[in-house]
Motif scaffolding. Structure first.
Motif, PDB file in Angstrom:
ATOM      1  N   ALA A   9     -18.201  -1.657   2.132  1.00 39.36           N
ATOM      2  CA  ALA A   9     -17.250  -0.574   2.403  1.00 39.36           C
ATOM      3  C   ALA A   9     -17.900   0.503   3.272  1.00 39.36           C
ATOM      4  O   ALA A   9     -17.284   1.002   4.218  1.00 39.36           O
ATOM      5  CB  ALA A   9     -16.738   0.021   1.093  1.00 39.36           C
ATOM      6  N   VAL A  24     -14.950   2.569   5.183  1.00 39.29           N
ATOM      7  CA  VAL A  24     -13.751   2.695   4.356  1.00 39.29           C
ATOM      8  C   VAL A  24     -14.195   2.896   2.911  1.00 39.29           C
ATOM      9  O   VAL A  24     -15.338   2.644   2.551  1.00 39.29           O
ATOM     10  CB  VAL A  24     -12.827   1.446   4.449  1.00 39.29           C
ATOM     11  CG1 VAL A  24     -12.285   1.278   5.853  1.00 39.29           C
ATOM     12  CG2 VAL A  24     -13.530   0.189   3.979  1.00 39.29           C
ATOM     13  N   SER A  25     -13.254   3.325   2.076  1.00 41.57           N
ATOM     14  CA  SER A  25     -13.569   3.498   0.659  1.00 41.57           C
ATOM     15  C   SER A  25     -13.578   2.137  -0.036  1.00 41.57           C
ATOM     16  O   SER A  25     -13.021   1.153   0.479  1.00 41.57           O
ATOM     17  CB  SER A  25     -12.531   4.407  -0.006  1.00 41.57           C
ATOM     18  OG  SER A  25     -11.271   3.762  -0.010  1.00 41.57           O
ATOM     19  N   ARG A  72     -10.046   0.986  -0.678  1.00 37.34           N
ATOM     20  CA  ARG A  72      -9.414   0.513   0.552  1.00 37.34           C
ATOM     21  C   ARG A  72      -9.895  -0.893   0.877  1.00 37.34           C
ATOM     22  O   ARG A  72      -9.124  -1.778   1.242  1.00 37.34           O
ATOM     23  CB  ARG A  72      -9.706   1.476   1.705  1.00 37.34           C
ATOM     24  CG  ARG A  72      -9.349   1.007   3.099  1.00 37.34           C
ATOM     25  CD  ARG A  72      -7.906   0.620   3.401  1.00 37.34           C
ATOM     26  NE  ARG A  72      -6.901   1.356   2.722  1.00 37.34           N
ATOM     27  CZ  ARG A  72      -5.658   0.881   2.479  1.00 37.34           C
ATOM     28  NH1 ARG A  72      -5.294  -0.295   2.899  1.00 37.34           N
ATOM     29  NH2 ARG A  72      -4.788   1.605   1.831  1.00 37.34           N
ATOM     30  N   VAL A 130      -8.245  -3.380  -1.497  1.00 41.73           N
ATOM     31  CA  VAL A 130      -6.840  -3.598  -1.140  1.00 41.73           C
ATOM     32  C   VAL A 130      -6.745  -4.502   0.082  1.00 41.73           C
ATOM     33  O   VAL A 130      -5.979  -5.468   0.108  1.00 41.73           O
ATOM     34  CB  VAL A 130      -6.107  -2.257  -0.884  1.00 41.73           C
ATOM     35  CG1 VAL A 130      -4.765  -2.479  -0.223  1.00 41.73           C
ATOM     36  CG2 VAL A 130      -5.945  -1.503  -2.190  1.00 41.73           C
ATOM     37  N   GLU A 131      -7.533  -4.201   1.113  1.00 37.83           N
ATOM     38  CA  GLU A 131      -7.487  -5.007   2.330  1.00 37.83           C
ATOM     39  C   GLU A 131      -7.926  -6.444   2.062  1.00 37.83           C
ATOM     40  O   GLU A 131      -7.406  -7.375   2.660  1.00 37.83           O
ATOM     41  CB  GLU A 131      -8.369  -4.383   3.410  1.00 37.83           C
ATOM     42  CG  GLU A 131      -7.799  -3.111   3.972  1.00 37.83           C
ATOM     43  CD  GLU A 131      -8.702  -2.443   4.972  1.00 37.83           C
ATOM     44  OE1 GLU A 131      -9.863  -2.871   5.137  1.00 37.83           O
ATOM     45  OE2 GLU A 131      -8.249  -1.477   5.609  1.00 37.83           O
ATOM     46  N   THR A 134      -7.997  -5.693   8.363  1.00 37.53           N
ATOM     47  CA  THR A 134      -9.085  -4.882   7.822  1.00 37.53           C
ATOM     48  C   THR A 134      -9.352  -3.714   8.768  1.00 37.53           C
ATOM     49  O   THR A 134      -8.871  -3.692   9.902  1.00 37.53           O
ATOM     50  CB  THR A 134     -10.363  -5.711   7.664  1.00 37.53           C
ATOM     51  OG1 THR A 134     -10.796  -6.109   8.960  1.00 37.53           O
ATOM     52  CG2 THR A 134     -10.138  -6.925   6.781  1.00 37.53           C
ATOM     53  N   ALA A 135     -10.148  -2.777   8.301  1.00 45.31           N
ATOM     54  CA  ALA A 135     -10.497  -1.625   9.136  1.00 45.31           C
ATOM     55  C   ALA A 135     -11.209  -2.073  10.405  1.00 45.31           C
ATOM     56  O   ALA A 135     -10.958  -1.549  11.493  1.00 45.31           O
ATOM     57  CB  ALA A 135     -11.376  -0.656   8.347  1.00 45.31           C
TER      58      ALA A 135
END
Length: 108
Positions: free
Chosen positions: A13, A18-19, A22, A25-26, A34-35
């Motif tokens: 992460a 990202v957290s 997050r 969830v992704e 994804t981010a």
């Protein structure tokens, strides 16, 4: 989740900026980008935008005298070929075909 698993998830992460929630969830949804994928997509769109801006300047120069522009005008075919490549790149990045169909290198 074990402490080792949490540490690995936390590290991933942090790498993705990202957290942990997050990331989880992704990871849970196959269809959610994804981010990293979102950042890559935005970077690609910005690159395409820059290319289109340069091409629009060249088209403006060529279009200064519209009556003089045809398929034999120096630079016309090159600009149109590069525009076609940019549109193809945009199609690939977005997953949507562009609105124009058929050959893109026709003179006005």
């Amino acid at each position: 989740m074990s402490e080792d698993e949490y540490a690995r998830v936390s590290a991933k992460a942090a790498d993705l900026a990202v957290s942990v929630p997050r990331l989880l969830v992704e990871s849970a949804f196959d269809d959610a980008p994804t981010a990293t994928e979102r950042r890559a997509f935005y970077a690609e769109l910005l690159a395409v935008r820059r290319q289109l801006a340069r091409l629009s300047e060249q088209l403006s120069e060529l279009g200064a005298d519209p009556a003089a522009v045809d398929a034999t005008t120096p630079g016309w075919t090159d600009v149109m070929d590069r525009l076609s490549a940019v549109l193809d790149r945009l199609d690939t990045a977005t997953g949507y075909p562009s609105a124009s169909a058929g050959p893109r290198t026709q003179a006005p």
